[in-house]
Each structure stands twice: as C-alpha cells, then as structure tokens.
Scaffold this motif. Structure first.
Motif, PDB file in Angstrom:
ATOM      1  N   PRO A  25      20.220  17.915 -17.610  1.00 52.88           N
ATOM      2  CA  PRO A  25      20.176  19.382 -17.642  1.00 52.88           C
ATOM      3  C   PRO A  25      19.023  19.874 -18.525  1.00 52.88           C
ATOM      4  N   MET A  26      18.215  20.789 -17.996  1.00 53.50           N
ATOM      5  CA  MET A  26      17.118  21.357 -18.776  1.00 53.50           C
ATOM      6  C   MET A  26      16.726  22.712 -18.213  1.00 53.50           C
ATOM      7  N   THR A  27      16.114  23.536 -19.023  1.00 49.45           N
ATOM      8  CA  THR A  27      15.668  24.849 -18.583  1.00 49.45           C
ATOM      9  C   THR A  27      14.401  24.713 -17.746  1.00 49.45           C
ATOM     10  N   LEU A  28      14.103  25.755 -16.986  1.00 55.78           N
ATOM     11  CA  LEU A  28      12.877  25.755 -16.193  1.00 55.78           C
ATOM     12  C   LEU A  28      11.657  25.619 -17.098  1.00 55.78           C
ATOM     13  N   LYS A  29      11.698  26.293 -18.236  1.00 64.01           N
ATOM     14  CA  LYS A  29      10.571  26.234 -19.173  1.00 64.01           C
ATOM     15  C   LYS A  29      10.337  24.805 -19.652  1.00 64.01           C
ATOM     16  N   ASP A  30      11.418  24.108 -20.011  1.00 67.93           N
ATOM     17  CA  ASP A  30      11.284  22.722 -20.477  1.00 67.93           C
ATOM     18  C   ASP A  30      10.776  21.825 -19.354  1.00 67.93           C
ATOM     19  N   SER A  31      11.284  22.065 -18.146  1.00 68.34           N
ATOM     20  CA  SER A  31      10.859  21.268 -17.003  1.00 68.34           C
ATOM     21  C   SER A  31       9.371  21.436 -16.738  1.00 68.34           C
ATOM     22  N   LEU A  32       8.874  22.682 -16.817  1.00 65.79           N
ATOM     23  CA  LEU A  32       7.455  22.940 -16.584  1.00 65.79           C
ATOM     24  C   LEU A  32       6.601  22.319 -17.686  1.00 65.79           C
ATOM     25  N   ASN A  33       7.089  22.389 -18.920  1.00 64.97           N
ATOM     26  CA  ASN A  33       6.335  21.825 -20.041  1.00 64.97           C
ATOM     27  C   ASN A  33       6.259  20.303 -19.972  1.00 64.97           C
ATOM     28  N   ASP A  34       7.304  19.674 -19.427  1.00 70.46           N
ATOM     29  CA  ASP A  34       7.386  18.210 -19.398  1.00 70.46           C
ATOM     30  C   ASP A  34       7.103  17.619 -18.025  1.00 70.46           C
ATOM     31  N   THR A  35       6.514  18.406 -17.123  1.00 70.80           N
ATOM     32  CA  THR A  35       6.330  17.956 -15.742  1.00 70.80           C
ATOM     33  C   THR A  35       5.609  16.622 -15.645  1.00 70.80           C
ATOM     34  N   LYS A  36       4.517  16.481 -16.363  1.00 73.16           N
ATOM     35  CA  LYS A  36       3.724  15.259 -16.266  1.00 73.16           C
ATOM     36  C   LYS A  36       4.543  14.041 -16.701  1.00 73.16           C
ATOM     37  N   TYR A  37       5.243  14.146 -17.842  1.00 75.21           N
ATOM     38  CA  TYR A  37       6.057  13.035 -18.351  1.00 75.21           C
ATOM     39  C   TYR A  37       7.174  12.693 -17.370  1.00 75.21           C
ATOM     40  N   LEU A  38       7.870  13.724 -16.878  1.00 75.02           N
ATOM     41  CA  LEU A  38       8.973  13.504 -15.942  1.00 75.02           C
ATOM     42  C   LEU A  38       8.487  12.858 -14.646  1.00 75.02           C
ATOM     43  N   LEU A  39       7.323  13.300 -14.189  1.00 77.93           N
ATOM     44  CA  LEU A  39       6.749  12.747 -12.960  1.00 77.93           C
ATOM     45  C   LEU A  39       6.373  11.281 -13.152  1.00 77.93           C
ATOM     46  N   GLN A  40       5.835  10.946 -14.305  1.00 81.66           N
ATOM     47  CA  GLN A  40       5.484   9.556 -14.591  1.00 81.66           C
ATOM     48  C   GLN A  40       6.717   8.653 -14.509  1.00 81.66           C
TER      49      GLN A  40
ATOM     50  N   ASN B 231       0.844  -1.198   0.000  1.00 81.88           N
ATOM     51  CA  ASN B 231       0.000   0.000   0.000  1.00 81.88           C
ATOM     52  C   ASN B 231       0.874   1.241   0.000  1.00 81.88           C
ATOM     53  N   ILE B 232       0.579   2.166  -0.911  1.00 79.84           N
ATOM     54  CA  ILE B 232       1.335   3.413  -1.011  1.00 79.84           C
ATOM     55  C   ILE B 232       0.379   4.587  -0.865  1.00 79.84           C
ATOM     56  N   LEU B 233       0.739   5.516   0.006  1.00 75.83           N
ATOM     57  CA  LEU B 233      -0.047   6.730   0.204  1.00 75.83           C
ATOM     58  C   LEU B 233       0.611   7.883  -0.545  1.00 75.83           C
ATOM     59  N   LEU B 234      -0.131   8.529  -1.423  1.00 79.43           N
ATOM     60  CA  LEU B 234       0.350   9.682  -2.179  1.00 79.43           C
ATOM     61  C   LEU B 234      -0.187  10.952  -1.522  1.00 79.43           C
ATOM     62  N   SER B 235       0.723  11.820  -1.085  1.00 86.17           N
ATOM     63  CA  SER B 235       0.291  13.021  -0.376  1.00 86.17           C
ATOM     64  C   SER B 235       1.218  14.199  -0.677  1.00 86.17           C
ATOM     65  N   PRO B 236       1.188  14.701  -1.902  1.00 87.22           N
ATOM     66  CA  PRO B 236       2.057  15.828  -2.271  1.00 87.22           C
ATOM     67  C   PRO B 236       1.380  17.179  -2.094  1.00 87.22           C
ATOM     68  N   ASP B 237       2.199  18.215  -2.024  1.00 84.98           N
ATOM     69  CA  ASP B 237       1.740  19.587  -2.198  1.00 84.98           C
ATOM     70  C   ASP B 237       1.782  19.866  -3.698  1.00 84.98           C
ATOM     71  N   SER B 238       1.293  21.012  -4.130  1.00 85.84           N
ATOM     72  CA  SER B 238       1.288  21.336  -5.549  1.00 85.84           C
ATOM     73  C   SER B 238       2.691  21.672  -6.051  1.00 85.84           C
ATOM     74  N   TYR B 239       2.893  21.540  -7.354  1.00 86.45           N
ATOM     75  CA  TYR B 239       4.086  22.049  -8.020  1.00 86.45           C
ATOM     76  C   TYR B 239       3.687  23.410  -8.590  1.00 86.45           C
ATOM     77  N   LYS B 240       4.159  24.468  -7.969  1.00 85.45           N
ATOM     78  CA  LYS B 240       3.726  25.819  -8.337  1.00 85.45           C
ATOM     79  C   LYS B 240       3.897  26.078  -9.831  1.00 85.45           C
ATOM     80  N   HIS B 241       2.899  26.706 -10.450  1.00 87.56           N
ATOM     81  CA  HIS B 241       2.867  27.048 -11.874  1.00 87.56           C
ATOM     82  C   HIS B 241       2.812  25.819 -12.774  1.00 87.56           C
ATOM     83  N   SER B 242       2.529  24.652 -12.210  1.00 90.88           N
ATOM     84  CA  SER B 242       2.589  23.438 -13.013  1.00 90.88           C
ATOM     85  C   SER B 242       1.397  22.528 -12.732  1.00 90.88           C
ATOM     86  N   LEU B 243       1.503  21.661 -11.720  1.00 89.22           N
ATOM     87  CA  LEU B 243       0.436  20.718 -11.397  1.00 89.22           C
ATOM     88  C   LEU B 243      -0.079  20.945  -9.986  1.00 89.22           C
TER      89      LEU B 243
END
Length: 380
Positions: free
Chosen positions: A351-366, A2-14
C-alpha cells in the motif's frame, strides 16, 4: 533469451524511452545472457514526439513559440523530415494534461489556439506536404474552436460583433466566417494519431468521457456538452458536413472534429501507425518475450490501448507478452489472457500513496522487472 521492451509512457513519471532504459539496466544486472531489444511506443499522447526521434534519426528538430491552453507563451519542438516535407506535432507539448495542476484557467476557458498558431508557423517556415499530429493528453475541451480561430475562423453575433473563440461563448454566435490565414494550409494533408474512437457528442463523446479527467465536474460537463451541440450545428452547417459522428471526432476534447470538418484529415490508431512505420514485426521475429506497459492498466486498456494492441500482434508471432504498468485495476485476467498477455503486474507491491508511487517509480520498476525476468528466464 531475447526480450523485447516496448512500453508506453507512465504519465507524469517516466517516458517510454526512460522505461526501456530502466528495464534494460535492471535485466543486465541479473544476467548477461539475456539480449535486450528496445522499441518504445506511443499512442499519440505524452512522449509521442520523443518516440519519433528515437526511431528516426533523419528527423530535424525545429522550435516555435506558441500559446498554451491558458494563453501563455511557450516554446515547443516539432519534428521535420525534409525528404518528404513532413512535420510531426505533439499537442500535449502545447496544451497538455501535464501542466493541468499549474493551470490558472478552468476548462471552459482553456483553448487550442496555440495548435493553430503552430500549424501556421511551420507552414510559413518550412515546405510542408503533410503534418502528423499526436492527439493524446490534452487539457482542453473546446471542440477545436481555438485552433480554427488561429487558422482564420471568425465568430460573429447577430449584430456582426466578433465573439471571442471559446466554447462557452457559442450561444452568442450567429455567423461563422472560415477563411484560412494561409493558402498553404489548404493543401496540407493531416494525419491525426490517437488511441480513441470516440465520437464528439453523447455519453461516449469527448466531454462526458474525458472532461472529468481534466477537472470538470458533472455540472460543467452538462454545460460543455450543451455548448458542444450548438458548435456542432454551426460548423456542420458552415462546412455542409456531419463529421461529429465519425470515429475520432471526440479525440482531444473535440479537436478531431474541427480537423475532420475543415481540413484534409485522416484519423488513425496511433499505436498501430508507429508499429507499422518503424517495423515492429522485425523485432518480434527475433524475440522470445515481449514486455510492455502503460501508466494505468484498466478496462479501457482492452479498447485499443498500447499493451493489448501489442499483445495481439505478438500473439500472431507466438511471442508471449508480459505487462508491467504503473498501476493495475478493474480488469479481467481472462480478458488479458485472450489478448495474449500472460502476466500483468503493477509497480506498487505494498500500500502506498500516488505521490510515493510517482517518486519511487524508477526503483519499483527495477525491482518488478528483475523479479519477472528472473522467473521467465528460469523457466526458459
């Protein structure tokens, strides 16, 4: 497992809810033997109201039109619990940092007036005993002058000419008249939820700690601090209080100071309040691992931010915590281990820019979620 998921938000993203959903989908793709439990959380900032609606299906959605930090009109939502006559407000929806890039006014001219407008409207429209306010993520630093002006405060110069309610005008002010627009507000109990204990003034105060994140340079910070000291003296004298030294008075650009000085107010830690109100410990009792996270994990995380707050509680239940954040920097591994966090991960694996990181947040998180969960499930 059993895994409990309990994050805060990623500001400007998710949002925290979106993060939970992405993680859950990622885990389900690699195993059907892992049971996922979700408990999105907020410390009072961006996404605060959504978390309340997620956990409490008795809340009603109410909509009002108020002024944003630049004076433009904006429709905002609040939560209302008719059973206990309680209103839930997220100030980031009114004067939030999310709108900062599109902001047409410098920090000296941004105002919390709309927050006071909203309080008046909900008190006139609904039966209200208490108001819970999430204080995080504001773009303002006006010491709550705008909010109090909307509630009925008037500022006057030596010639009894009215002064516009901005912090930069405080040198002109000789006299303050505080008469609440609505008598109903005087009986309302306010609970301010935030993640900071900062006092109003000084190096650890509202201006020097947070104004740079809102676009203020060093010179502007010095000027704002000077004005804030003058405002403190005036309001302390008017209310015969010294609330500027109380913990939380520096929250939301000094908005906490205004509430503490003039209204029936209590400041509490937003994270712990939500955990207790929605029975976080019930979820911990049935889980083997806790996965949390935030937009950026750094040294400030150690001072009561969501990941460390949750990890310390989970440690008492002997549940190990893993933190997956948007970014990680300048934090001691030993400090993390002592708090109960056994693994700390940032989304960027190259290495990636903040813009790229924000654009790819969902993929990176997966990808990072699948990698982490595969590892712990193998060792389980």
């Amino acid at each position: 497992m059993n895994i409990l998921l309990s994050p805060d938000s990623y500001k400007h993203s998710l949002s925290s809810i979106e993060i939970c959903n992405v993680m859950e989908e990622s885990i389900n793709q690699i195993s059907d033997e892992i049971k996922v439990h979700k408990f999105p959380v907020s410390d009072g900032g961006e996404g605060f109201l959504d978390v309340f609606f997620y956990h409490d299906d008795t809340l009603e959605k109410k909509y009002y039109t108020v002024s944003d930090e630049s004076g433009n009109k904006r429709e905002v939502m609040v939560g209302y619990c008719p059973k206990v006559k309680e209103v839930i407000i997220e100030v980031a929806l009114i004067v939030g940092l999310v709108q900062l890039e599109a902001n047409t006014k410098d920090i000296e001219k941004r105002t919390t007036f709309g927050i006071g407008e909203l309080i008046i409207q909900v008190c006139d429209d609904l039966e209200v005993n208490s108001i819970i306010i999430g204080l995080g993520g504001t773009s303002t630093n006006d010491g709550g002058i705008g909010c109090l002006a909307a509630l009925g405060m008037h500022l006057y110069d030596r010639n009894h000419n009215e002064v516009e309610p901005y912090l930069l005008n405080i040198e002109k002010v000789h006299h303050i008249d505080m008469q609440l627009v609505s008598e109903k507000i005087a009986d309302v109990r306010f609970k301010l939820l935030c993640d900071v204990n900062n006092v109003l003034l000084g190096e650890q105060g509202a201006t020097y700690t947070y104004a740079p994140q809102k676009g203020a340079n060093e010179r502007t910070c010095d000027y704002l601090e000077h004005c804030m000291k003058k405002w403190t003296l005036l309001l302390n004298d008017l209310m015969n209080k010294t609330c500027h030294e109380e913990k939380g008075s520096g929250a939301a650009g000094g908005l906490g100071f205004a509430f503490l000085s003039c209204l029936h107010t209590e400041v509490v830690n937003g994270t712990y309040y939500i955990l207790e109100r929605f029975h976080f410990h019930h979820y911990l009792n049935q889980c083997d691992y806790l996965i949390t996270g935030e937009g950026k994990t750094d040294y400030q995380t150690l001072f009561g931010k969501v990941p460390v707050s949750l990890a310390k509680i989970a440690k008492q239940y002997k549940v190990p915590t893993i933190c997956i954040s948007g970014a990680v920097s300048a934090i001691s591994v030993m400090d993390m281990l002592e708090s109960g966090i056994i693994g700390l991960y940032g989304l960027a694996q190259r290495p990636m820019t903040l813009k790229d990181s924000l654009n790819d947040t969902k993929y990176l998180l997966q990808k990072i979620t699948q990698s982490v969960v595969s590892t712990i499930s193998y060792h389980k």
